[in-house]
Each structure stands twice: as C-alpha cells, then as structure tokens.
Design a protein around this motif. Structure first.
Motif, PDB file in Angstrom:
ATOM      1  N   TYR A 207       0.750  -1.121  -0.013  1.00 32.05           N
ATOM      2  CA  TYR A 207       0.031   0.123   0.118  1.00 32.05           C
ATOM      3  C   TYR A 207       1.134   1.280  -0.019  1.00 32.05           C
ATOM      4  CZ  TYR A 207      -3.801  -3.117   1.287  1.00 32.05           C
ATOM      5  OH  TYR A 207      -4.840  -4.155   1.249  1.00 32.05           O
ATOM      6  N   ASP A 208       0.585   1.999  -1.048  1.00 33.51           N
ATOM      7  CA  ASP A 208       1.143   3.483  -0.798  1.00 33.51           C
ATOM      8  C   ASP A 208       0.250   4.208  -0.059  1.00 33.51           C
ATOM      9  OD1 ASP A 208       3.224   2.583  -2.673  1.00 33.51           O
ATOM     10  OD2 ASP A 208       1.958   3.390  -4.538  1.00 33.51           O
ATOM     11  N   LEU A 209       1.005   4.863   1.194  1.00 37.37           N
ATOM     12  CA  LEU A 209       0.183   5.637   1.782  1.00 37.37           C
ATOM     13  C   LEU A 209       0.626   7.183   1.629  1.00 37.37           C
ATOM     14  CD1 LEU A 209       0.547   3.549   5.319  1.00 37.37           C
ATOM     15  CD2 LEU A 209      -1.162   3.350   3.547  1.00 37.37           C
ATOM     16  N   THR A 210      -0.317   7.839   0.979  1.00 37.78           N
ATOM     17  CA  THR A 210       0.117   9.232   0.749  1.00 37.78           C
ATOM     18  C   THR A 210      -1.068  10.013   1.211  1.00 37.78           C
ATOM     19  OG1 THR A 210      -1.088   9.567  -1.326  1.00 37.78           O
ATOM     20  CG2 THR A 210       1.086   8.345  -1.371  1.00 37.78           C
ATOM     21  N   GLY A 211      -0.561  11.611   1.369  1.00 33.68           N
ATOM     22  CA  GLY A 211      -1.723  12.494   1.509  1.00 33.68           C
ATOM     23  C   GLY A 211      -2.585  12.684   0.412  1.00 33.68           C
ATOM     24  N   PRO A 212      -3.596  13.513   0.232  1.00 36.73           N
ATOM     25  CA  PRO A 212      -4.779  13.672  -0.836  1.00 36.73           C
ATOM     26  C   PRO A 212      -4.346  14.463  -1.968  1.00 36.73           C
ATOM     27  CG  PRO A 212      -5.264  15.203   1.048  1.00 36.73           C
ATOM     28  CD  PRO A 212      -4.110  14.241   1.443  1.00 36.73           C
ATOM     29  N   VAL A 213      -3.298  15.032  -2.020  1.00 38.07           N
ATOM     30  CA  VAL A 213      -2.862  16.024  -2.947  1.00 38.07           C
ATOM     31  C   VAL A 213      -1.414  16.144  -2.938  1.00 38.07           C
ATOM     32  CG1 VAL A 213      -3.196  18.041  -1.934  1.00 38.07           C
ATOM     33  CG2 VAL A 213      -3.242  17.939  -4.367  1.00 38.07           C
ATOM     34  N   ALA A 214      -0.744  16.056  -4.439  1.00 43.17           N
ATOM     35  CA  ALA A 214       0.701  16.168  -4.604  1.00 43.17           C
ATOM     36  C   ALA A 214       0.787  17.792  -4.545  1.00 43.17           C
ATOM     37  CB  ALA A 214       1.110  15.469  -5.598  1.00 43.17           C
ATOM     38  N   PHE A 215       1.791  18.512  -3.809  1.00 42.43           N
ATOM     39  CA  PHE A 215       2.190  19.786  -3.898  1.00 42.43           C
ATOM     40  C   PHE A 215       3.507  19.960  -4.285  1.00 42.43           C
ATOM     41  CE2 PHE A 215       1.625  18.551   0.197  1.00 42.43           C
ATOM     42  CZ  PHE A 215       2.755  18.524   0.919  1.00 42.43           C
ATOM     43  N   THR A 216       3.955  21.162  -4.656  1.00 46.19           N
ATOM     44  CA  THR A 216       5.469  21.702  -4.786  1.00 46.19           C
ATOM     45  C   THR A 216       5.701  22.125  -3.279  1.00 46.19           C
ATOM     46  OG1 THR A 216       4.953  24.095  -5.420  1.00 46.19           O
ATOM     47  CG2 THR A 216       4.854  22.245  -7.193  1.00 46.19           C
ATOM     48  N   LEU A 217       7.005  22.341  -3.171  1.00 47.00           N
ATOM     49  CA  LEU A 217       7.512  22.904  -2.068  1.00 47.00           C
ATOM     50  C   LEU A 217       7.167  24.333  -1.972  1.00 47.00           C
ATOM     51  CD1 LEU A 217      11.086  20.985  -1.278  1.00 47.00           C
ATOM     52  CD2 LEU A 217       8.385  20.244  -0.608  1.00 47.00           C
ATOM     53  N   ALA A 218       7.132  25.085  -3.090  1.00 42.57           N
ATOM     54  CA  ALA A 218       7.033  26.411  -3.228  1.00 42.57           C
ATOM     55  C   ALA A 218       5.647  26.513  -2.694  1.00 42.57           C
ATOM     56  CB  ALA A 218       6.943  27.023  -4.469  1.00 42.57           C
ATOM     57  N   GLU A 219       4.446  25.555  -2.960  1.00 46.45           N
ATOM     58  CA  GLU A 219       3.120  25.759  -2.423  1.00 46.45           C
ATOM     59  C   GLU A 219       3.190  25.363  -1.053  1.00 46.45           C
ATOM     60  OE1 GLU A 219       1.033  24.400  -6.680  1.00 46.45           O
ATOM     61  OE2 GLU A 219       1.432  22.618  -5.097  1.00 46.45           O
ATOM     62  N   ALA A 220       4.009  24.495  -0.433  1.00 44.71           N
ATOM     63  CA  ALA A 220       3.744  24.402   0.920  1.00 44.71           C
ATOM     64  C   ALA A 220       4.391  25.411   1.647  1.00 44.71           C
ATOM     65  CB  ALA A 220       5.039  22.951   1.127  1.00 44.71           C
ATOM     66  N   ALA A 221       5.397  26.272   1.070  1.00 43.51           N
ATOM     67  CA  ALA A 221       5.980  27.539   1.644  1.00 43.51           C
ATOM     68  C   ALA A 221       4.888  28.504   1.617  1.00 43.51           C
ATOM     69  CB  ALA A 221       7.052  28.045   0.911  1.00 43.51           C
ATOM     70  N   GLU A 222       4.150  28.530   0.596  1.00 41.10           N
ATOM     71  CA  GLU A 222       2.946  29.457   0.504  1.00 41.10           C
ATOM     72  C   GLU A 222       1.775  28.859   1.814  1.00 41.10           C
ATOM     73  OE1 GLU A 222       1.222  28.990  -3.076  1.00 41.10           O
ATOM     74  OE2 GLU A 222       2.678  30.039  -4.029  1.00 41.10           O
ATOM     75  N   GLU A 223       1.603  27.768   1.901  1.00 42.12           N
ATOM     76  CA  GLU A 223       0.708  27.331   3.148  1.00 42.12           C
ATOM     77  C   GLU A 223       1.377  27.724   4.506  1.00 42.12           C
ATOM     78  OE1 GLU A 223      -2.619  26.515   4.775  1.00 42.12           O
ATOM     79  OE2 GLU A 223      -2.556  26.240   2.629  1.00 42.12           O
ATOM     80  N   LEU A 224       2.697  27.453   4.492  1.00 42.09           N
ATOM     81  CA  LEU A 224       3.172  28.134   5.959  1.00 42.09           C
ATOM     82  C   LEU A 224       3.224  29.451   6.126  1.00 42.09           C
ATOM     83  CD1 LEU A 224       6.378  25.539   5.844  1.00 42.09           C
ATOM     84  CD2 LEU A 224       4.816  25.699   7.521  1.00 42.09           C
ATOM     85  N   SER A 225       3.168  30.310   5.123  1.00 40.97           N
ATOM     86  CA  SER A 225       3.214  31.731   5.138  1.00 40.97           C
ATOM     87  C   SER A 225       1.912  31.968   5.524  1.00 40.97           C
ATOM     88  CB  SER A 225       3.258  32.489   3.799  1.00 40.97           C
ATOM     89  OG  SER A 225       4.841  32.043   3.377  1.00 40.97           O
ATOM     90  N   ARG A 226       0.761  31.364   5.201  1.00 32.69           N
ATOM     91  CA  ARG A 226      -0.709  31.523   5.541  1.00 32.69           C
ATOM     92  C   ARG A 226      -0.761  31.456   7.031  1.00 32.69           C
ATOM     93  NH1 ARG A 226      -1.950  30.049  -0.007  1.00 32.69           N
ATOM     94  NH2 ARG A 226      -1.761  28.109   0.643  1.00 32.69           N
TER      95      ARG A 226
END
Length: 307
Positions: A207-226
């Motif tokens: 089983y591949d255990l992943t989150g619901p969506v794949a994102f870039t690290l730039a998008e991760a930084a945007e979420e951390l900014s928010r």
C-alpha cells in the motif's frame, strides 16, 4: 469489522509486537492496538523509553541487529509491526537480521513500514534500503504486508529554518506528503484484519500511503506563510548547492546523500504519487498540509518566534 472492546479490555491470544514504540509512528500504532484490546508487546533498544499502555508488555532490549535479542523479544508473538530502523550504512543488515529472528521465533506475519517508490535504483538512496528489505521479507517463510509511506507532513515545517527558508534540490516536483496519524490508522486497520476473517486479506499487498494531493515545495511554503503570518519561501538548489549548504552539519557522506536525494526524488517525479490507500483502509479522507498545520501548531512554533 467487529466492534472494538471497551478501552482497556484486553483480549486473549498471542501478542502483536510493535517496534519503534517510543517513536512517532510505532507509539501511535501501539496505542491504537491497545485501545482495540489487542495484546501488544513493545520492542525498543531502551525499554525505559517505551510507553505505558494497558495490556502491553515490554520486551527486553532488542536492537534490530542483535538476532538473539530479537528472537527472545519476539518469542510467542503472532505479528510483527516492523518500523524501519534509523538510517545507517548497516540498516539493511539490521532489517534482515530482525526479519530472520522473527521467523525463527515463530512470527507468522510481518507488516513492514517501507517507503514510497522503494526500488533498487530509487533516486532517494534510503528508499533502496527499503527495497532490499522488502525483497528479503518476500523470500522469508512469513506472511507480509508493505506500507510504503510518502514524505511526512511533519517534515515540511521541521525542514524550514527559523529564517523562514525551505531549501533543497526539489525543483518544481510534487510530493503527496502524509500525516503520521494517517499512517498509524492505516497500519492499525491492516494489523487488526486478522481478527476479522470476514474482511479483506492484506497478505502480500503493498500500500502506498500518501496525502490527498501532491504539491510543490513552493506551494508548501505558501501554506506555511498563511498559517504563520510571515513570509516563508522555498529556495531551489542545485545538487552542488545542496551538498554545500549541508556541509556544516558534520554528518557523514552517506547521510548527507540521503538528505539531498530525498529532494531530488521529488524533482524526478518519484514522490508525486497520490494513492487512495489511506481512505480505503481507514474509511476517512487523508489529511492535507493545511489540516496538519491546524492540528499541530507546535510544528511551526519556531517560525512564529522569529516572525
């Protein structure tokens, strides 16, 4: 699946052995099994660090690479939940020693925590260790299930410096990072399956255990900014820049190579897989990055202090 017994009510039968029970994943799985009334045996290098759980017994010290100690610790156990050992040049040998000890002790099933994209030629060097471990388990006289985790969501704020910079050679590749809670719930569902013969068998499954969506690290930084209210940025690096920026940590070459290639696996597209295994096994959606950060404000507290 039949209803769980009342909390603290332990059913009879051979125990499920849980390694890494003092850690973030093994501890969560052990607690979930104990709540479900499963007899649990907790394994670790240092038993004093193992949690106190109802119905759980503590095995004597059992380093993976010590076959005799592992055999003693696993005697009488039915299932082994094998959390991968800390990274080291000798990790494959440690894993195979633990697997052989489990078989010698009469363990009937191993549920092994592997890594997404495990392959002999995986970009991420540590993922190669997982492939070799899987290959050894496949040849052993034991039932098995492999849980291939993606990057941990917890790693994203942890890898972001207090200066608000997340840097690495991931390019604009994507990663479907996953929460420890989701891995633990999925693992528990697999481990409990033997107690419910009407449900699906997980034997021989990966089983591949992943989150619901794949994102870039730039998008991760945007979420951390928010969530932090300050500017968090992702700075792509070349391979040379990545090695140079990590040279001051005093780590050995094999370890730095693992750090760098974990990002390069994202750039290569090897971490972009989005699987439905978590919702299929747990009956609920997998957590995304925003949900993880809401649930774990301590994970980015080092960023707030600098804001």
């Amino acid at each position: 699946m039949s209803p769980d017994p009342a909390p603290g009510t332990v059913t009879s039968g051979p125990p499920t052995a849980v390694t890494g029970a003092s850690g973030a994943l093994g501890g969560r799985v052990a607690a979930r099994l104990a709540r479900a009334g499963v007899p649990v045996r907790l394994l670790g290098r240092d038993p004093s660090r193992l949690p106190a759980l109802p119905g759980a017994d503590l095995a004597p010290p059992a380093p993976y690479g010590d076959g005799e100690a592992m055999r003693r610790a696993l005697a009488g156990a039915h299932t082994l939940f094998l959390v991968s050992a800390h990274e080291s040049p000798d990790r494959v040998r440690e894993h195979t020693t633990a697997v052989d000890a489990a078989v010698a002790a009469g363990v009937e099933r191993i549920v092994y925590v592997s890594f997404l994209g495990a392959a002999p030629d995986a970009t991420f060097t540590f993922a190669r260790d997982h492939w070799h471990t899987e290959a050894h388990i496949r040849t052993a006289d034991v039932r098995y299930t492999f849980l291939r985790d993606s990057w941990y969501l917890a790693g994203l704020p942890a890898m972001t410096g207090a200066d608000g910079v997340l840097h690495g050679p991931a390019g604009d590749g994507r990663v479907a990072a996953v929460a420890h809670e989701d891995i633990a719930d999925a693992a528990t569902a697999v481990l409990l399956a033997d107690t419910d013969t009407t449900g699906p068998s997980h034997d021989g499954r990966t089983y591949d255990l992943t989150g619901p969506v794949a994102f870039t690290l730039a998008e991760a930084a945007e979420e951390l900014s928010r969530v932090t209210g300050r500017t968090v940025t992702y700075v792509p690096e070349t391979r040379e820049e990545a090695y140079a920026s990590r040279a001051g940590y005093g780590a050995q070459g094999w370890e730095v190579a693992g750090w760098v290639t974990s990002y390069e696996a994202i750039a290569a597209g090897e971490m972009a897989t989005v699987s439905d295994a978590v919702p299929t096994l747990t009956g609920r959606p997998a957590m995304d990055l925003a949900g993880y950060l809401r649930a774990h404000p301590d994970s980015y507290r080092h960023l707030l202090r600098q804001g």
